[in-house]
Scaffold this active site. Structure first.
Site, PDB file in Angstrom:
ATOM      1  N   SER A 168       0.848  -1.193   0.000  1.00  0.00           N
ATOM      2  CA  SER A 168       0.000   0.000   0.000  1.00  0.00           C
ATOM      3  C   SER A 168       0.891   1.254   0.000  1.00  0.00           C
ATOM      4  O   SER A 168       1.718   1.409  -0.884  1.00  0.00           O
ATOM      5  CB  SER A 168      -0.946  -0.039   1.200  1.00  0.00           C
ATOM      6  OG  SER A 168      -1.963   0.921   1.060  1.00  0.00           O
ATOM      7  N   ASP A 219     -17.035 -16.549 -10.855  1.00  0.00           N
ATOM      8  CA  ASP A 219     -16.183 -17.605 -10.300  1.00  0.00           C
ATOM      9  C   ASP A 219     -15.842 -18.687 -11.334  1.00  0.00           C
ATOM     10  O   ASP A 219     -14.661 -19.005 -11.556  1.00  0.00           O
ATOM     11  CB  ASP A 219     -16.887 -18.168  -9.048  1.00  0.00           C
ATOM     12  CG  ASP A 219     -16.186 -19.355  -8.423  1.00  0.00           C
ATOM     13  OD1 ASP A 219     -15.148 -19.790  -8.954  1.00  0.00           O
ATOM     14  OD2 ASP A 219     -16.670 -19.848  -7.382  1.00  0.00           O
ATOM     15  N   ASP A 267     -12.995 -18.749 -14.764  1.00  0.00           N
ATOM     16  CA  ASP A 267     -11.579 -19.135 -14.794  1.00  0.00           C
ATOM     17  C   ASP A 267     -11.405 -20.641 -14.949  1.00  0.00           C
ATOM     18  O   ASP A 267     -10.288 -21.169 -14.915  1.00  0.00           O
ATOM     19  CB  ASP A 267     -10.860 -18.639 -13.529  1.00  0.00           C
ATOM     20  CG  ASP A 267     -11.556 -19.092 -12.246  1.00  0.00           C
ATOM     21  OD1 ASP A 267     -12.102 -20.214 -12.216  1.00  0.00           O
ATOM     22  OD2 ASP A 267     -11.551 -18.327 -11.258  1.00  0.00           O
ATOM     23  N   ASP A 291     -14.617 -22.366  -7.398  1.00  0.00           N
ATOM     24  CA  ASP A 291     -13.968 -22.554  -6.099  1.00  0.00           C
ATOM     25  C   ASP A 291     -14.167 -21.363  -5.172  1.00  0.00           C
ATOM     26  O   ASP A 291     -13.492 -21.231  -4.156  1.00  0.00           O
ATOM     27  CB  ASP A 291     -12.461 -22.792  -6.311  1.00  0.00           C
ATOM     28  CG  ASP A 291     -11.818 -21.674  -7.125  1.00  0.00           C
ATOM     29  OD1 ASP A 291     -12.552 -20.732  -7.524  1.00  0.00           O
ATOM     30  OD2 ASP A 291     -10.605 -21.719  -7.351  1.00  0.00           O
ATOM     31  N   VAL A 311     -13.498 -18.337  -5.965  1.00  0.00           N
ATOM     32  CA  VAL A 311     -12.482 -17.323  -6.238  1.00  0.00           C
ATOM     33  C   VAL A 311     -12.596 -16.866  -7.690  1.00  0.00           C
ATOM     34  O   VAL A 311     -12.588 -17.693  -8.607  1.00  0.00           O
ATOM     35  CB  VAL A 311     -11.054 -17.875  -5.999  1.00  0.00           C
ATOM     36  CG1 VAL A 311     -10.010 -16.788  -6.216  1.00  0.00           C
ATOM     37  CG2 VAL A 311     -10.942 -18.467  -4.603  1.00  0.00           C
ATOM     38  N   ASP A 354      -8.609  -5.926  -5.348  1.00  0.00           N
ATOM     39  CA  ASP A 354      -8.299  -4.797  -4.456  1.00  0.00           C
ATOM     40  C   ASP A 354      -9.371  -3.718  -4.596  1.00  0.00           C
ATOM     41  O   ASP A 354      -9.709  -3.315  -5.700  1.00  0.00           O
ATOM     42  CB  ASP A 354      -6.911  -4.238  -4.809  1.00  0.00           C
ATOM     43  CG  ASP A 354      -6.355  -3.299  -3.744  1.00  0.00           C
ATOM     44  OD1 ASP A 354      -7.108  -2.456  -3.224  1.00  0.00           O
ATOM     45  OD2 ASP A 354      -5.153  -3.412  -3.437  1.00  0.00           O
ATOM     46  N   HIS A 388      -7.117  -5.686  -0.554  1.00  0.00           N
ATOM     47  CA  HIS A 388      -6.029  -4.723  -0.433  1.00  0.00           C
ATOM     48  C   HIS A 388      -5.003  -5.191   0.602  1.00  0.00           C
ATOM     49  O   HIS A 388      -5.250  -5.138   1.793  1.00  0.00           O
ATOM     50  CB  HIS A 388      -6.565  -3.344  -0.055  1.00  0.00           C
ATOM     51  CG  HIS A 388      -5.498  -2.296  -0.037  1.00  0.00           C
ATOM     52  ND1 HIS A 388      -4.724  -2.028  -1.151  1.00  0.00           N
ATOM     53  CD2 HIS A 388      -5.049  -1.479   0.936  1.00  0.00           C
ATOM     54  CE1 HIS A 388      -3.850  -1.081  -0.853  1.00  0.00           C
ATOM     55  NE2 HIS A 388      -4.020  -0.733   0.403  1.00  0.00           N
TER      56      HIS A 388
HETATM   57 CA   LIG Z   1     -12.909 -19.662  -9.763  1.00  0.00          CA
END
Ligand SMILES: [Ca+2]
Ligand SMILES: *[C@@H]1O[C@H](CO)[C@@H](O)[C@H](O)[C@H]1NC(C)=O
Ligand SMILES: *[C@@H]1O[C@H](CO)[C@@H](O)[C@H](O)[C@H]1NC(C)=O
Ligand SMILES: *[C@@H]1O[C@H](CO)[C@@H](O)[C@H](O)[C@H]1NC(C)=O
Ligand SMILES: *[C@@H]1O[C@H](CO)[C@@H](O)[C@H](O)[C@H]1NC(C)=O
Ligand SMILES: *[C@@H]1O[C@H](CO)[C@@H](O)[C@H](O)[C@H]1NC(C)=O
Ligand SMILES: *[C@@H]1O[C@H](CO)[C@@H](O)[C@H](O)[C@H]1NC(C)=O
Ligand SMILES: *[C@@H]1O[C@H](CO)[C@@H](O)[C@H](O)[C@H]1NC(C)=O
Ligand SMILES: *[C@@H]1O[C@H](CO)[C@@H](O)[C@H](O)[C@H]1NC(C)=O
Ligand SMILES: *[C@@H]1O[C@H](CO)[C@@H](O)[C@H](O)[C@H]1NC(C)=O
Length: 581
Positions: free
Chosen positions: A198, A264, A267, A271, A273, A446, A492
């Site tokens: 930061s 999600d 990608d 999961d 994420v 972020d 962040h």
């Molecule tokens: Ca994912």
């Protein structure tokens, strides 16, 4: 100096113990008195204390460890300045554990240090670790507390210390102090490093752009391009005011949750994420959230009701929030993600990635009117009130403020502080010439410093330093010594609360040490899930410009080259005639 004090500096080999060296007399003899012209170290200022069996907890930037160290605080002044005192804190490993390493550490927000909090991250690797107070009065004093000498009068010494001077001085003093303390032979290499995130990331770049003090630096989510970055915090508020809609926080949280759920799988692996926020932006239209019901329970906060979202302030209490996502709420969210524009529709700045939380857009509940209202970002307000208007206040009214006002504020801050806070000088030949390496990390989700800000800087360095190479050749050349890693799901300078299954690169300094000292270049950066049900799971984080992608139903992982996605990270800031590095 060392010859004169030889009797005190004896036997710092394997035989010396912490008790032998962690004394005021020994430290005094090891002070690097003549290392920098214009600086006088106060030999009577030294505080020394030995700590054994110190346990530091696992943090986002280093694992847990237990070690002994010698804590040394000293003061120095700049010749010719009255009442000047800069404090340095060093934690030194035992002679047995010292590994010929030195580490400078940085701050966050408007702080130039993280207290002692980052020092374990050096000592555990056999490094002397340092922090500076910048000369602001104490390790707890932030730069904005001392920035003004009076309304209208800047404290330029404090400003430039914060901008870049203090870190350079600490590195030069700290390195020579380390050599003296451990009685290193002149031909023995001392490896010097940096770690910060930061504002600490900006501090890191402030040095990499000017000096070759370090062999390697870990810079996280740098709050650089300061004139833009600070005003960016006011973008969401100005969107709300311009569209005249102040969304309940729960409504934006619902839009965020649905974005995360929809993006999600893009990608290749479901999961929790969003590893590809670029694909999210390209393929998910948040208009799909309109009409979806949201609910958030009431929360009790600080008595006294609405308060500005200052760092460290406790949130006010909020009522139960129920409703359906509105077209207006989506319009606000879309405009935020589309980034700052001027009144002619030209792009002024980049923005947060879709999947980042809408922190800057936080509103406050007025229990008298029973409605949600504007809550001006504390960081943005402090910047404009103090650093642009030079008034001793953190309060700022956005009355009458338009998109063009934000552009004017950016221009003013950019020009006024170009040489001290902007910190985007793209020619790194001094540092590179000295053999320095950089590992730059940034959470892809972020919500405070846009991840695209780091991508823009990496691209500026590539295009400025390798102008005659193709994109791929230039990227290859840059990657030899400067690597950028976007961390899937991270917020962040830490994992994000919304995507706890995402990794965080907790051992980046160890990776850097291997790269610098053993020439083991990281093709991917190791990341670890630090909390939640997947805690401990290891990830590989792709080096920019490669992007993560799973196939075979989430079982096969690759870092791929995807030009459309790369281009989605590059913003054409066509509102400016000057290059924005
Ligand atoms: Ca994912
Ligand atoms: C060091 O600390 C650990 C836990 O913090 C404790 O279990 C251990 O006994 C301590 N060792 C010594 C030598 O004090
Ligand atoms: C920082 O470390 C020094 C040296 O061990 C110690 O004296 C000081 O109290 C520590 N400060 C804080 C805030 O913990
Ligand atoms: C600014 O205001 C604070 C109180 O809010 C005060 O402590 C400080 O002395 C003031 N600084 C100047 C330069 O006026
Ligand atoms: C968003 O998701 C989180 C985590 O699942 C949940 O705790 C929260 O209640 C959700 N918020 C809304 C508004 O649905
Ligand atoms: C309304 O907010 C004020 C502060 O703005 C607070 O003093 C008061 O207790 C609140 N009233 C209720 C009913 O929450
Ligand atoms: C939200 O939408 C549902 C239908 O999905 C509807 O029944 C409900 O009345 C709406 N609530 C509000 C507050 O508009
Ligand atoms: C400095 O400016 C602040 C904010 O406008 C104001 O509150 C304060 O009274 C001013 N101080 C002096 C000494 O004029
Ligand atoms: C790029 O090419 C131009 C023209 O040939 C040359 O003048 C310049 O020095 C080159 N720049 C670098 C960094 O090699
Ligand atoms: C894909 O992976 C998920 C999660 O591991 C699993 O539940 C699902 O059965 C798999 N689908 C196929 C077609 O293998």
């Amino acid at each position: 100096m060392r010859a004169v004090q030889w009797s005190l500096l004896l036997a710092v080999g394997c035989a010396a113990t912490l008790d032998d060296v962690c004394t005021a007399a020994y430290v005094k003899a090891a002070l690097p008195l003549d290392v920098l012209e214009g600086i006088t170290i106060d030999t009577s200022s030294i505080l020394v204390s030995a700590t054994t069996n110190y346990s530091s907890a696992s943090s986002d930037f280093f694992p847990a460890a237990t070690f002994d160290y010698c804590g040394v605080q000293l003061a120095y002044s700049h010749d010719g300045i009255d009442n000047d005192q800069v404090l340095l804190m060093f934690w030194l490993p035992t002679p047995e554990n010292f590994a010929n390493r030195y580490l400078s550490t940085g701050g966050g927000g408007m702080a130039i240090n993280s207290g002692n909090g980052s020092l374990p991250g050096g000592v555990m690797y056999g490094a002397v670790a340092g922090a500076t107070d910048g000369g602001f009065g104490s390790f707890e004093t932030n730069e904005d507390d001392v920035f003004l000498l009076a309304n209208g009068t800047i404290n330029y010494e404090a400003l430039y210390m914060f901008g870049y001077k203090a870190h350079h001085e600490m590195s030069v003093i700290g390195k020579q102090f380390t050599r003296n303390f451990f009685d290193m032979a002149d031909d023995t290499k001392l490896y010097a490093y940096y770690q910060g995130c930061s504002e600490g990331g900006r501090e890191g770049w402030s040095q990499i752009q000017r000096y070759d003090d370090w062999d390697g630096a870990v810079v996280g989510a740098p709050a650089f391009r300061f004139g833009f970055q600070q005003v960016m915090h006011l973008w969401s508020n100005t969107v709300e005011q311009t569209l005249d809609y102040y969304p309940p926080p729960c409504e934006l949280e619902k839009i965020l949750n649905m974005t995360l759920a929809a993006c999600d799988p893009l990608d290749g692996k479901t999961d929790g994420v969003v590893s590809r926020t670029d694909l999210c932006g390209l393929h998910y239209d948040i208009s799909k959230t309109i009409g979806e019901p949201y609910y958030c329970a009431a929360s009790s906060g600080s008595p006294g009701g609405p308060a500005k979202r200052q760092i460290g302030g406790s949130p006010p209490s909020t009522p139960t929030q129920t409703g359906n996502v509105t077209a207006k709420g989506v319009a606000v969210a879309k405009e935020i993600i589309a980034g700052m524009k001027d009144s002619n529709g030209r792009q002024v700045y980049l923005s947060y990635q879709p999947s980042a939380a809408f922190d800057d857009a936080g509103t406050t509940f007025n229990n008298e009117t029973d409605s949600w209202e504007l809550d001006v970002s504390g960081i943005g307000a402090d910047w404009v009130a103090r650093y642009l208007n030079l008034r001793n206040t953190s309060d700022l009214s956005l009355d009458g403020v338009t998109y063009d006002t934000l552009k004017d504020w950016i221009y003013e801050g950019w020009q006024k502080y170009e040489d001290v806070l902007q910190t985007t000088w793209p020619d790194l030949s001094i540092y590179h010439g000295g053999g320095g390496k950089v590992l730059h990390v940034h959470g892809e989700s972020d919500f405070s410093v846009p991840a695209a800000s780091s991508v823009r800087y990496w691209e500026s360095v590539r295009s400025v330093m390798y102008p005659n190479l193709t994109y791929a050749e230039g990227a290859d050349a840059l990657i030899e010594w400067y690597r950028l890693y976007l961390v899937p799901g991270a917020g962040h300078c830490s994992p994000s609360t919304e995507q706890p299954n995402g990794p965080f690169p907790q051992t980046t300094l160890a990776v850097l040490i291997d790269w610098v000292e053993k020439n083991v270049a990281p093709s991917t950066l190791p990341g670890t899930v630090l909390s939640g049900s997947e805690k401990g799971t290891q990830w590989e984080i792709c080096v920019w410009p490669l992007r993560p992608l799973w196939s075979n139903n989430g079982t096969k992982f690759e870092c791929v080259y995807d030009e459309t996605s790369i281009n989605a990270w590059h913003w054409d800031l066509d509102s400016w005639d000057l290059p924005v590095y």
